[in-house]
Design an enzyme around this catalytic site. Structure first.
Site, mmCIF file in Angstrom:
data_model
loop_
_atom_site.group_PDB
_atom_site.id
_atom_site.type_symbol
_atom_site.label_atom_id
_atom_site.label_comp_id
_atom_site.label_asym_id
_atom_site.label_seq_id
_atom_site.Cartn_x
_atom_site.Cartn_y
_atom_site.Cartn_z
ATOM 1 N N ARG A 258 0.722 -1.354 -0.101
ATOM 2 C CA ARG A 258 0.095 0.030 0.004
ATOM 3 C C ARG A 258 0.860 1.413 -0.043
ATOM 4 O O ARG A 258 1.883 1.254 0.732
ATOM 5 C CB ARG A 258 -1.162 0.201 1.349
ATOM 6 C CG ARG A 258 -1.990 -1.263 1.349
ATOM 7 C CD ARG A 258 -2.904 -1.084 2.379
ATOM 8 N NE ARG A 258 -3.684 -2.450 2.283
ATOM 9 C CZ ARG A 258 -5.061 -2.489 2.680
ATOM 10 N NH1 ARG A 258 -5.251 -1.282 3.611
ATOM 11 N NH2 ARG A 258 -5.460 -3.878 2.777
ATOM 12 N N ARG A 273 1.848 1.024 10.462
ATOM 13 C CA ARG A 273 1.636 1.427 8.978
ATOM 14 C C ARG A 273 2.708 1.374 7.985
ATOM 15 O O ARG A 273 3.475 2.202 8.005
ATOM 16 C CB ARG A 273 0.653 2.875 8.947
ATOM 17 C CG ARG A 273 0.044 3.235 7.720
ATOM 18 C CD ARG A 273 -0.708 4.710 7.900
ATOM 19 N NE ARG A 273 -1.536 4.570 9.023
ATOM 20 C CZ ARG A 273 -2.859 3.947 8.752
ATOM 21 N NH1 ARG A 273 -3.333 3.703 7.527
ATOM 22 N NH2 ARG A 273 -3.517 4.145 9.789
ATOM 23 N N GLU A 347 -7.151 -0.349 15.073
ATOM 24 C CA GLU A 347 -7.798 -1.263 13.963
ATOM 25 C C GLU A 347 -6.871 -2.345 13.645
ATOM 26 O O GLU A 347 -5.727 -2.192 13.217
ATOM 27 C CB GLU A 347 -8.404 -0.636 12.711
ATOM 28 C CG GLU A 347 -8.906 -1.601 11.816
ATOM 29 C CD GLU A 347 -8.734 -1.152 10.373
ATOM 30 O OE1 GLU A 347 -8.972 -0.117 10.198
ATOM 31 O OE2 GLU A 347 -8.382 -1.828 9.600
ATOM 32 N N SER A 350 -11.082 -5.798 9.544
ATOM 33 C CA SER A 350 -12.122 -5.030 8.915
ATOM 34 C C SER A 350 -12.943 -6.461 8.341
ATOM 35 O O SER A 350 -12.436 -6.922 7.468
ATOM 36 C CB SER A 350 -11.316 -4.053 7.770
ATOM 37 O OG SER A 350 -12.176 -3.030 7.988
ATOM 38 N N ARG A 388 1.426 -5.475 11.899
ATOM 39 C CA ARG A 388 0.632 -4.825 12.607
ATOM 40 C C ARG A 388 0.200 -5.492 14.211
ATOM 41 O O ARG A 388 0.251 -4.992 15.210
ATOM 42 C CB ARG A 388 -0.531 -4.173 12.166
ATOM 43 C CG ARG A 388 -1.457 -3.315 12.912
ATOM 44 C CD ARG A 388 -2.898 -2.592 12.136
ATOM 45 N NE ARG A 388 -2.306 -1.602 11.313
ATOM 46 C CZ ARG A 388 -3.243 -0.972 10.649
ATOM 47 N NH1 ARG A 388 -4.325 -0.727 11.221
ATOM 48 N NH2 ARG A 388 -2.760 0.006 9.587
HETATM 49 N N1 LIG Z 1 -0.320 -0.060 5.783
HETATM 50 C C1 LIG Z 1 -0.548 -1.104 6.634
HETATM 51 N N2 LIG Z 1 0.408 -1.513 7.290
HETATM 52 C C2 LIG Z 1 0.148 -2.619 7.973
HETATM 53 N N3 LIG Z 1 -0.941 -3.254 8.078
HETATM 54 C C3 LIG Z 1 -1.996 -2.791 7.415
HETATM 55 C C4 LIG Z 1 -1.731 -1.680 6.497
HETATM 56 N N4 LIG Z 1 -3.127 -1.434 6.062
HETATM 57 C C5 LIG Z 1 -3.751 -2.293 6.334
HETATM 58 N N5 LIG Z 1 -3.197 -3.071 7.143
HETATM 59 C C6 LIG Z 1 -4.039 -4.167 8.067
HETATM 60 O O1 LIG Z 1 -4.650 -4.948 7.136
HETATM 61 C C7 LIG Z 1 -5.982 -4.969 7.642
HETATM 62 C C8 LIG Z 1 -6.954 -5.120 6.543
HETATM 63 O O2 LIG Z 1 -6.891 -3.829 5.996
HETATM 64 S S1 LIG Z 1 -8.296 -3.250 5.602
HETATM 65 O O3 LIG Z 1 -7.854 -2.242 4.357
HETATM 66 O O4 LIG Z 1 -8.739 -2.464 6.711
HETATM 67 N N6 LIG Z 1 -9.068 -4.337 4.837
HETATM 68 C C9 LIG Z 1 -8.962 -5.341 4.102
HETATM 69 O O5 LIG Z 1 -7.956 -5.046 3.410
HETATM 70 C C10 LIG Z 1 -10.072 -6.297 3.921
HETATM 71 N N7 LIG Z 1 -9.869 -7.011 2.664
HETATM 72 C C11 LIG Z 1 -10.013 -7.293 4.993
HETATM 73 O O6 LIG Z 1 -8.802 -7.540 5.410
HETATM 74 C C12 LIG Z 1 -5.931 -3.783 8.771
HETATM 75 O O7 LIG Z 1 -7.046 -3.913 9.486
HETATM 76 C C13 LIG Z 1 -4.681 -3.729 9.192
HETATM 77 O O8 LIG Z 1 -4.516 -4.735 10.221
#
Ligand SMILES: Nc1ncnc2c1ncn2[C@@H]1O[C@H](COS(=O)(=O)NC(=O)[C@@H](N)CO)[C@@H](O)[C@H]1O
Length: 424
Positions: A258, A273, A347, A350, A388
């Protein structure tokens, strides 16, 4: 994507969803283009009917009439051809707008602007009382020599991470435990790539709109997905399944990438993050039956809660408000896990139910008991995402001497060890 027929018949409901989700879309423009397209198609059909009728006259015509009829046929063909570009343009414009139409939120979803208004449903687990000043995860990693933020920043820049020693084993143990646990709950393990085609982001609903979150690769069609939801959601794209094949429930492990565009300044320290992480994703395709799909929503939510209970982590479940759930969701709960150093829940999961909104985008259908072709319903929830989850894991289970107590459920994955690290 919603059914165009539904949009035509329920403009008020759709406009309400657009408003409460804060989606930037003018439904009246969509409906105008839709009407113009219907009229264009009717004109083309009328011209084709006339042209066919005219063509049937030619063989019966006298030599005097024939040239005129043939010319008329040519003129009609020209007129039809002339309408093609306008028809194409209207079809493309309508499709682009349809992709932006949000799903209708479940009646239970509170209306709200952003995550600050998410509604806490319940808290689980005991928030730890420390008899010593607890350290945050960055310090814990540092003291055990389990990280090297400076060197990895030289190699990978900001929002990167590197784990060393037992922290690596802990990350792998958490992922393996999550996969084992979800398999035990009946989900089929998958291991997927993050390299995917652009249309898979349209299928999941990340595009249009989320393009700036996705890393693209120079000169390649392929892009890097931020969640295994993207590839898994398109695995059966365009297929017609039989209703006996559903539900399909997967636990998909993958890397996730991301850009975190727009998150500048947030969570810049540590593991919360980062640009590249690993996730075990729960993904379910069910029949088009809301009651069954909502039951599955409860199943994948409980799976994630079960994992957190096994990891002995305190957490809370919140319901996302309309402004924080994204366009495609019907229903969404986040699970937030307690982070002692921040004195708040963050969080970590999700959980979402999207009705047939994703299936319409990927063309995922099944033949129901009566042989009718129906779009499937889809759901997803995080199983476990590292690094995370290591933040609450390290911080909640830290001991006075800086070592980490291993939750019972993880010990089999760590050679039976009950403590990680050395007293520091
Ligand atoms: N940049 C990031 N760095 C670390 N962990 C992350 C990051 N972005 C998301 N996550 C983890 O990934 C989980 C799911 O991300 S989300 O966008 O909320 N949801 C999804 O991607 C859905 N597909 C359910 O997993 C988050 O709750 C967090 O635990």
């Amino acid at each position: 994507m919603l059914d165009l027929k539904f949009i035509r018949e329920n403009p008020g409901t759709v406009k309400h969803a657009i408003e409460v989700k804060g989606v930037n879309l003018d439904l009246d423009e969509l409906l105008r283009i839709d009407r113009e397209l219907v009229e264009l198609k009717q004109r083309v059909e009328a011209l084709q009917t006339e042209r066919n009728a005219n063509a049937r006259q030619v063989p019966k015509a006298t030599p005097e009439e024939r040239p005129g009829l043939i010319q008329k046929g040519k003129d009609l063909a020209e007129e039809i051809k002339g309408l093609e570009p306008q028809l194409r343009a209207h079809e493309d414009a309508l499709r682009q707008l349809l992709l932006r139409v949000p799903n209708i939120p479940h009646p239970s979803v509170p209306v709200g602007q952003d995550d600050s208004e998410n509604v806490e449903l319940r808290r689980e687990g005991q928030i730890p009382e420390f008899s010593f000043p607890p350290l945050d995860h960055v310090e814990l990693l540092e003291r055990q020599g389990w990280a090297d933020p400076e060197r990895v920043a030289r190699v990978s820049g900001s929002r990167s991470y590197l784990l060393k020693g037992d922290a690596v084993l802990l990350e792998m143990a958490v992922l393996m435990f999550a996969m084992d646990f979800l398999r035990g709950r009946g989900l089929t393990p998958l291991s997927t790539t993050a390299l995917v085609r652009p249309e898979t982001f349209v299928g999941s609903g990340h595009f249009p709109g989320g393009e700036d979150q996705v890393y693209k690769i120079e000169g390649e069609e392929l892009m890097l997905a931020g969640t295994a939801e993207v590839p898994v959601n398109s695995l059966y794209a365009g297929e017609q399944l039989s209703y006996e094949q559903l539900p399909l429930a997967y636990a998909a492990i993958s890397a996730a990438f991301r850009s975190e565009a727009g998150s500048a300044g947030r969570d810049v320290r540590g593991l919360i993050r980062v640009h590249e992480f690993r996730k075990v994703e729960q993904y379910v395709m069910t029949r088009a039956d809301e009651a069954e799909a909502l039951r599955w929503f409860g199943v994948i939510l409980e799976n994630a809660e079960g994992l957190l209970r096994e990891l002995e982590l305190p957490y809370r479940v919140v319901q996302n408000v309309t402004g924080d759930m994204g366009a495609g969701k019907v229903l969404m709960y986040d699970i937030e896990t307690w982070v002692p150093s921040e004195h708040k829940y963050r969080e970590t999961h999700s959980c979402s139910y999207l009705g047939d909104w994703q299936a319409r985008r990927t063309g995922l259908r099944y033949r129901d008991e009566h042989g009718k072709l129906v779009y499937a319903h889809t759901l997803n929830n995080t199983g476990i995402a590292t690094p995370r989850i290591l933040v609450p894991l390290l911080e909640n289970h830290q001991q006075a001497d800086g070592t980490i107590r291993v939750p019972e459920a993880l010990r089999p994955y760590l050679g039976g060890r009950e403590v990680l690290g050395v007293p520091v």
